[in-house]
Design a protein around this motif. Sequence first.
Motif, PDB file in Angstrom:
ATOM      1  N   ALA A 101       0.824  -1.203   0.000  1.00  0.00           N
ATOM      2  CA  ALA A 101       0.000   0.000   0.000  1.00  0.00           C
ATOM      3  C   ALA A 101       0.862   1.259   0.000  1.00  0.00           C
ATOM      4  CB  ALA A 101      -0.928   0.005   1.214  1.00  0.00           C
ATOM      5  N   GLY A 102       2.066   1.154   0.550  1.00  0.00           N
ATOM      6  CA  GLY A 102       2.939   2.321   0.626  1.00  0.00           C
ATOM      7  C   GLY A 102       3.958   2.395  -0.498  1.00  0.00           C
ATOM      8  N   GLY A 103       3.874   1.480  -1.471  1.00  0.00           N
ATOM      9  CA  GLY A 103       4.816   1.524  -2.588  1.00  0.00           C
ATOM     10  C   GLY A 103       6.143   0.852  -2.301  1.00  0.00           C
ATOM     11  N   THR A 149       1.257  -0.538  -7.001  1.00  0.00           N
ATOM     12  CA  THR A 149       2.532  -1.162  -6.679  1.00  0.00           C
ATOM     13  C   THR A 149       2.614  -2.505  -7.398  1.00  0.00           C
ATOM     14  OG1 THR A 149       2.405  -0.124  -4.498  1.00  0.00           O
ATOM     15  CG2 THR A 149       4.035  -1.869  -4.765  1.00  0.00           C
ATOM     16  N   TYR A 150       3.753  -2.769  -8.010  1.00  0.00           N
ATOM     17  CA  TYR A 150       3.961  -4.023  -8.735  1.00  0.00           C
ATOM     18  C   TYR A 150       5.185  -4.737  -8.179  1.00  0.00           C
ATOM     19  CZ  TYR A 150       0.756  -2.094 -12.207  1.00  0.00           C
ATOM     20  OH  TYR A 150      -0.343  -1.570 -12.834  1.00  0.00           O
ATOM     21  N   VAL A 151       5.054  -6.022  -7.941  1.00  0.00           N
ATOM     22  CA  VAL A 151       6.204  -6.833  -7.550  1.00  0.00           C
ATOM     23  C   VAL A 151       6.387  -7.914  -8.617  1.00  0.00           C
ATOM     24  CG1 VAL A 151       7.146  -8.443  -5.847  1.00  0.00           C
ATOM     25  CG2 VAL A 151       5.933  -6.384  -5.092  1.00  0.00           C
ATOM     26  N   ALA A 152       7.574  -7.969  -9.178  1.00  0.00           N
ATOM     27  CA  ALA A 152       7.875  -8.900 -10.281  1.00  0.00           C
ATOM     28  C   ALA A 152       6.803  -8.824 -11.365  1.00  0.00           C
ATOM     29  CB  ALA A 152       8.030 -10.325  -9.758  1.00  0.00           C
ATOM     30  N   GLY A 153       6.417  -7.623 -11.689  1.00  0.00           N
ATOM     31  CA  GLY A 153       5.477  -7.389 -12.772  1.00  0.00           C
ATOM     32  C   GLY A 153       4.015  -7.591 -12.434  1.00  0.00           C
ATOM     33  N   ALA A 154       3.730  -8.140 -11.222  1.00  0.00           N
ATOM     34  CA  ALA A 154       2.337  -8.388 -10.848  1.00  0.00           C
ATOM     35  C   ALA A 154       1.858  -7.301  -9.899  1.00  0.00           C
ATOM     36  CB  ALA A 154       2.215  -9.753 -10.175  1.00  0.00           C
ATOM     37  N   ARG A 155       0.637  -6.840 -10.139  1.00  0.00           N
ATOM     38  CA  ARG A 155       0.124  -5.761  -9.290  1.00  0.00           C
ATOM     39  C   ARG A 155      -0.227  -6.311  -7.910  1.00  0.00           C
ATOM     40  NH1 ARG A 155      -4.804  -1.436 -10.252  1.00  0.00           N
ATOM     41  NH2 ARG A 155      -4.360  -0.309  -8.327  1.00  0.00           N
ATOM     42  N   VAL A 156       0.273  -5.636  -6.847  1.00  0.00           N
ATOM     43  CA  VAL A 156      -0.017  -6.075  -5.479  1.00  0.00           C
ATOM     44  C   VAL A 156      -0.807  -5.017  -4.706  1.00  0.00           C
ATOM     45  CG1 VAL A 156       1.928  -7.678  -5.282  1.00  0.00           C
ATOM     46  CG2 VAL A 156       2.255  -5.260  -4.696  1.00  0.00           C
ATOM     47  N   ALA A 157      -0.897  -3.822  -5.245  1.00  0.00           N
ATOM     48  CA  ALA A 157      -1.708  -2.779  -4.608  1.00  0.00           C
ATOM     49  C   ALA A 157      -1.995  -1.692  -5.627  1.00  0.00           C
ATOM     50  CB  ALA A 157      -1.002  -2.167  -3.416  1.00  0.00           C
ATOM     51  N   THR A 206      16.432  -6.378 -14.705  1.00  0.00           N
ATOM     52  CA  THR A 206      16.227  -6.293 -13.255  1.00  0.00           C
ATOM     53  C   THR A 206      14.762  -6.566 -12.936  1.00  0.00           C
ATOM     54  OG1 THR A 206      15.754  -3.923 -13.226  1.00  0.00           O
ATOM     55  CG2 THR A 206      18.071  -4.574 -13.065  1.00  0.00           C
ATOM     56  N   PRO A 207      14.478  -6.927 -11.686  1.00  0.00           N
ATOM     57  CA  PRO A 207      13.089  -7.272 -11.337  1.00  0.00           C
ATOM     58  C   PRO A 207      12.131  -6.109 -11.603  1.00  0.00           C
ATOM     59  CG  PRO A 207      14.599  -7.862  -9.560  1.00  0.00           C
ATOM     60  CD  PRO A 207      15.389  -7.070 -10.541  1.00  0.00           C
ATOM     61  N   ALA A 208      10.948  -6.458 -12.086  1.00  0.00           N
ATOM     62  CA  ALA A 208       9.941  -5.433 -12.369  1.00  0.00           C
ATOM     63  C   ALA A 208       9.186  -5.087 -11.088  1.00  0.00           C
ATOM     64  CB  ALA A 208       8.996  -5.908 -13.460  1.00  0.00           C
ATOM     65  N   ASP A 209       9.930  -4.533 -10.106  1.00  0.00           N
ATOM     66  CA  ASP A 209       9.330  -4.041  -8.863  1.00  0.00           C
ATOM     67  C   ASP A 209       9.130  -2.544  -9.050  1.00  0.00           C
ATOM     68  OD1 ASP A 209       9.715  -6.600  -7.950  1.00  0.00           O
ATOM     69  OD2 ASP A 209      11.461  -6.103  -6.712  1.00  0.00           O
ATOM     70  N   LEU A 210       7.894  -2.132  -9.132  1.00  0.00           N
ATOM     71  CA  LEU A 210       7.609  -0.767  -9.572  1.00  0.00           C
ATOM     72  C   LEU A 210       6.563  -0.111  -8.685  1.00  0.00           C
ATOM     73  CD1 LEU A 210       7.130  -1.681 -13.339  1.00  0.00           C
ATOM     74  CD2 LEU A 210       9.178  -0.619 -12.338  1.00  0.00           C
ATOM     75  N   THR A 252       3.203 -16.336   2.258  1.00  0.00           N
ATOM     76  CA  THR A 252       2.175 -15.406   2.740  1.00  0.00           C
ATOM     77  C   THR A 252       2.356 -13.957   2.308  1.00  0.00           C
ATOM     78  OG1 THR A 252       3.328 -14.909   4.812  1.00  0.00           O
ATOM     79  CG2 THR A 252       1.835 -16.795   4.839  1.00  0.00           C
ATOM     80  N   ALA A 253       3.588 -13.546   2.009  1.00  0.00           N
ATOM     81  CA  ALA A 253       3.812 -12.118   1.748  1.00  0.00           C
ATOM     82  C   ALA A 253       3.609 -11.784   0.289  1.00  0.00           C
ATOM     83  CB  ALA A 253       5.220 -11.732   2.194  1.00  0.00           C
ATOM     84  N   ILE A 254       3.179 -10.557   0.027  1.00  0.00           N
ATOM     85  CA  ILE A 254       2.934 -10.146  -1.362  1.00  0.00           C
ATOM     86  C   ILE A 254       4.042  -9.241  -1.894  1.00  0.00           C
ATOM     87  CG2 ILE A 254       0.442 -10.459  -1.217  1.00  0.00           C
ATOM     88  CD1 ILE A 254       0.170  -7.422  -0.862  1.00  0.00           C
ATOM     89  N   VAL A 255       5.043  -8.950  -1.083  1.00  0.00           N
ATOM     90  CA  VAL A 255       6.220  -8.237  -1.597  1.00  0.00           C
ATOM     91  C   VAL A 255       7.459  -9.066  -1.253  1.00  0.00           C
ATOM     92  CG1 VAL A 255       5.100  -5.977  -1.275  1.00  0.00           C
ATOM     93  CG2 VAL A 255       6.644  -6.846   0.493  1.00  0.00           C
ATOM     94  N   ASN A 256       8.617  -8.624  -1.744  1.00  0.00           N
ATOM     95  CA  ASN A 256       9.861  -9.331  -1.438  1.00  0.00           C
ATOM     96  C   ASN A 256      10.235  -9.127   0.025  1.00  0.00           C
ATOM     97  OD1 ASN A 256      10.323  -9.863  -4.299  1.00  0.00           O
ATOM     98  ND2 ASN A 256      10.809  -7.675  -4.418  1.00  0.00           N
TER      99      ASN A 256
END
Lengths: 330, 426
Positions: B88-90, B418-426, B377-381, B120-124
């Motif tokens: 939620a905070g990017g 917010t995207y982690v490895a290209g997938a939207r997480v928030a 590099t990882p698509a963490d955006l 369980t976690a949605i980010v790295n």
Amino acid sequence: MTSQNDTSTDRPQTGADAFPHRHLLGIQGLTPPQIEHLLDLAETYVDLSRQVEKKTSHLKGRTLINLFFEASTRTQASFELAGKRLGADTMNMSVKTSSVSKGETLIDTAVTLNAMRPDILIVRHASSGAVDLLAQKVDCAVVNAGDGQNEHPTQALLDALTIRRRFGKIAGLTVAICGDILHSRVARSNLYLLNAMGARVRLIAPPTLLPPQAHRLGAEVFHDMREGIKGCDIVMMLRLQNERMNGSFMPSTREYFHLYGLDLEKLDCAKDDAVVMHPGPMNRGVEIDSAVADHPTRSLIQEQVEMGVAVRMAVLDTLSRRLDNGGPRR
Amino acid sequence: MSKATAFYNARLIDPATDYDGPGGLICEKGLITDCGADLSSAPSGDFDSVDCQGHVLAPGLIDMRVFVGEPGSEHKETLKSASESAAAGGVTTLIVMPDTDPVIDEAALVDFIERRARDTAIVNVHPMGALTKGMKGEAMTEMALLKEAGALAFTDPRRTIMNAQVMRRLLEYASGIDALVVLHTEDPNLAGPGCMNEGELSARLGLIGIPREAETLLVRRDLTLLDLTQTAGHFSQISCAASLSVIADAKAKNVPVTCAVSAQHLALNENDIATYRTFFKTQPPLRSEEDRLAMIEGLKDGTIDVVTSSHDPRGPEDKRLPFAEAAFGAVGLETLLPVLLELVHNDHISLVQALRAVTQRPAEILGLEAGRLAAGTPADLVLIDLNTPYKFDAETLKSKSKNSPYDGRLFQGKAIRTYVAGARVA
């Protein structure tokens, strides 16, 4: 001054704004007229307390709870007597018998007591700000009977009343507060009150027993006692707790008395008519010599205790006038 | 097989290349495959496309100091809830502290964190390992084994190792296995039972103060030891101007040191404590306004490398207490970016500088691939709306604990996607 009889009708009538506070949490936040108001009212209770019939019914039906999380003899007794003389039901709760020692938090204790619908809670706690925190969670009025190293407002008020009765004024006097300033809520409340009322305040202590930036608190700071009390009207001694004497703050009581103990010889440095005060309980031979403590004309220590009851009656009376008169609470 | 995603019509910011301008980005299979100014218009090929509408597209934030209650205090925060708060905070990468219960001082526990995070976690999530066994400041942990299991760095996050000989050996040993040591610098004796900054305000509040020197003493000692051992060290939390000046001197002499400041120390000062508000009780304590301004200056001139949230979830049982008795710590994952944007809007620092301290620099210090916009590099955006003003409400926090000092604060700008490895997480 209005005479005091045992009826609630001839209390001195003041406007609702003479003391527009629900609680008495500290001297900080009070204006000089509000302080004067409490002292004036306390004067009437001094007179009352010297009569055979000492009771009024101003707080008839009200419930007072003395909630002391820290041991106290005189303050608790003084509040209890003040409440009883005003006709209130008073109850004492000390930490040893309460559920606080079973791990209940301060706020849970406050909420529990609040549900018993007291009118005034008188609270002492070892943590600065604890009484303020508790006051946010209850519907009744709260009186701070000492919180940590923060404030002890009724002590400052009773000291002010004692000074005013002796000197007829507070403004313009020079007051030396001497001893463990660092750990003293009495010193802070007195400092704020005396400054507000126009007195000059000096703080006398070894550097280990002074708060940081003490000189910015509105007082002159001295480490030499003789120099510090030179020309003073009042020397206010503070109690020194024995646990500070084990070498961490001061090397020994002997050395402390040598440097900061008040005896007649050191008192000679003050004005000829200078008086001595002490909030008690005293450690004779540690911070004060018996010849000073028991001096018939220069020691005001017993009078302070008497003023304590009167000031607390004034505080309870004043706060009770702002209480609502029953009905459902939120 | 999912399609590649194209982000277009963005204001791309990549602190690693100092790029700030229009552009777009393409990612596939979790990695950035292409990015640049030439991709700013809507793509023509077969893409899932995202119109960024001119908002800022930047590398996801890396937060180097996050306390999570898992294992041991799951009622305060789990890896799952912390990761949701981060998203939620990017924030796309959490570095979690090892002072859990049990302490992360064995390889199996590093593995436990990694597996729980994976499930369980949605980010790295990457753990730091403890420097000493049980964080007792005595015996060193099996740093090499912990490192192989995935510990990114080593720290006793709230305890100072007071024995200089132990510290020296830890640093020497760490240098041999190329491990980063993260240093906590508060002299526990000088800090004593203190609970706020020492000064006029602590005197007035009747609270015991913690002098700045409790920090600078240890900063000086550890800089001396880093110089002696020529080991890389990172100060986890600097709070006062005096520490900064000695660190700047050490950096000028090529001592291998980096340092971080928490967002709280950039946004708040001791006066915020006002009437004993325990959500403002932090460790190190909030300092004076001069110190806060010095922190911003240090961030600007590069003396400070990293900004962290110092996210520390605390429940009412820790915070609804008298100030001296209340726990230290504040949650911060969801306010890290808003605080940095506040500094940008107040013209203290540029947007690139602000983001560098939460992307490029932590990635470099920790040796992470993430934290920049480059092919491979990882698509963490994170997609950032810079300008929308709002009133922050702590009740809306995704974190399990709501002990935010910013409740009711007016912010401008926040993470909107917010995207982690290209997938939207928030």
